[in-house]
Design an enzyme around this catalytic site. Sequence first.
Site, PDB file in Angstrom:
ATOM      1  N   SER A  59       0.864  -1.178   0.000  1.00 57.30           N
ATOM      2  CA  SER A  59       0.000   0.000   0.000  1.00 57.30           C
ATOM      3  C   SER A  59       0.894   1.219   0.000  1.00 57.30           C
ATOM      4  O   SER A  59       1.898   1.260   0.716  1.00 57.30           O
ATOM      5  CB  SER A  59      -0.885   0.045   1.254  1.00 57.30           C
ATOM      6  OG  SER A  59      -1.954  -0.850   1.151  1.00 57.30           O
ATOM      7  N   GLU A  66      -0.023  18.557  -7.103  1.00 56.39           N
ATOM      8  CA  GLU A  66      -1.346  18.649  -7.729  1.00 56.39           C
ATOM      9  C   GLU A  66      -2.335  17.643  -7.147  1.00 56.39           C
ATOM     10  O   GLU A  66      -3.379  17.389  -7.750  1.00 56.39           O
ATOM     11  CB  GLU A  66      -1.195  18.426  -9.243  1.00 56.39           C
ATOM     12  CG  GLU A  66      -0.226  19.374  -9.929  1.00 56.39           C
ATOM     13  CD  GLU A  66       1.236  18.948  -9.818  1.00 56.39           C
ATOM     14  OE1 GLU A  66       1.506  17.868  -9.249  1.00 56.39           O
ATOM     15  OE2 GLU A  66       2.102  19.698 -10.303  1.00 56.39           O
ATOM     16  N   SER A  67      -2.072  17.030  -6.033  1.00 51.34           N
ATOM     17  CA  SER A  67      -2.962  16.172  -5.232  1.00 51.34           C
ATOM     18  C   SER A  67      -2.305  14.825  -4.875  1.00 51.34           C
ATOM     19  O   SER A  67      -1.387  14.827  -4.077  1.00 51.34           O
ATOM     20  CB  SER A  67      -4.364  16.022  -5.801  1.00 51.34           C
ATOM     21  OG  SER A  67      -5.041  17.278  -5.754  1.00 51.34           O
ATOM     22  N   HIS A  72      -2.915  -0.006  -3.975  1.00 55.81           N
ATOM     23  CA  HIS A  72      -2.980  -1.181  -3.109  1.00 55.81           C
ATOM     24  C   HIS A  72      -2.850  -2.392  -4.014  1.00 55.81           C
ATOM     25  O   HIS A  72      -3.510  -2.457  -5.059  1.00 55.81           O
ATOM     26  CB  HIS A  72      -4.299  -1.242  -2.343  1.00 55.81           C
ATOM     27  CG  HIS A  72      -4.530   0.000  -1.553  1.00 55.81           C
ATOM     28  ND1 HIS A  72      -3.843   0.277  -0.394  1.00 55.81           N
ATOM     29  CD2 HIS A  72      -5.317   1.066  -1.773  1.00 55.81           C
ATOM     30  CE1 HIS A  72      -4.217   1.461   0.062  1.00 55.81           C
ATOM     31  NE2 HIS A  72      -5.107   1.963  -0.754  1.00 55.81           N
ATOM     32  N   CYS A  87      -5.147  18.177  -9.788  1.00 51.37           N
ATOM     33  CA  CYS A  87      -5.830  19.447 -10.054  1.00 51.37           C
ATOM     34  C   CYS A  87      -4.973  20.266 -11.004  1.00 51.37           C
ATOM     35  O   CYS A  87      -3.771  20.012 -11.166  1.00 51.37           O
ATOM     36  CB  CYS A  87      -6.129  20.201  -8.758  1.00 51.37           C
ATOM     37  SG  CYS A  87      -4.702  20.640  -7.787  1.00 51.37           S
TER      38      CYS A  87
END
Lengths: 144, 144
Positions: A59, A66-67, A72, A87
């Site tokens: 994980s 930008e985010s 997983h 974004c």
Amino acid sequence: MDLKNLALGRHVLIEYYGCTTEIIENNGLIEQYMREAADHAGARVVESVFHHFNPYGVSGAVIIAESHLTIHTWPEYDFASVDVYTCGDEVDPSKAADYLSVKLQAKKTELMEIPRGIAGKIKQFANQRDNKKPEKIEMEKSEG
Amino acid sequence: MDLKNLALGRHVLIEYYGCTTEIIENNGLIEQYMREAADHAGARVVESVFHHFNPYGVSGAVIIAESHLTIHTWPEYDFASVDVYTCGDEVDPSKAADYLSVKLQAKKTELMEIPRGIAGKIKQFANQRDNKKPEKIEMEKSEG
């Protein structure tokens, strides 16, 4: 019709079925591919955190300016599940998705894209400010 | 009808509109609330990474044994966007969503849930193994 200002972000959810087992159980390789995927999308990597589970699976999250990207993996099922949330107009999350499809050697890739942060609702619910109400949503944040 | 084995994961996407500005620009508070939200959902926190952007906004990820939580905040728009992705039957992602709605003081919360890792497709595309083909998908992973 100007589509630019409908939402702040683009969120792509990708399921990779039939991946190569040895790849998706390798923590170091997965972290490398995820950071490379961010690069391919045109994103700037800020930080990342990856964890290998006992007995199976990786994980991890890559925070980008930008985010984010997350992954997983279920090596016992040859399955990996990825999110790419961006974004701004400079970054293309589908490029990260395509890159990972090749690197994970997925037999089947399924993808859906969901707009995040709907501009009309942001304007409707933002708190009143002195001259600061966001009448115009700027899609380009320098960061974040 | 047994619904348990349709998918490996539950992914809840939440948009919080009209949050309190001072809360969602506070990096430490956001990290605290996100970790508490994981606890409320019944998840086990493994690691977290949070980043405060200049001039605005917090981005962060909490890796849990059962997958992840992420957040991005836009204090200039009083908006926060959260994902809670869980696997297994022990964790309820909607509890994390409800907890954050209160803590961020959102005027409007919008939520959608998407199943991740469709069991039928995993079975269809998993590589052949000697006695290891996943005919039965176990929803409970001890971790991951």
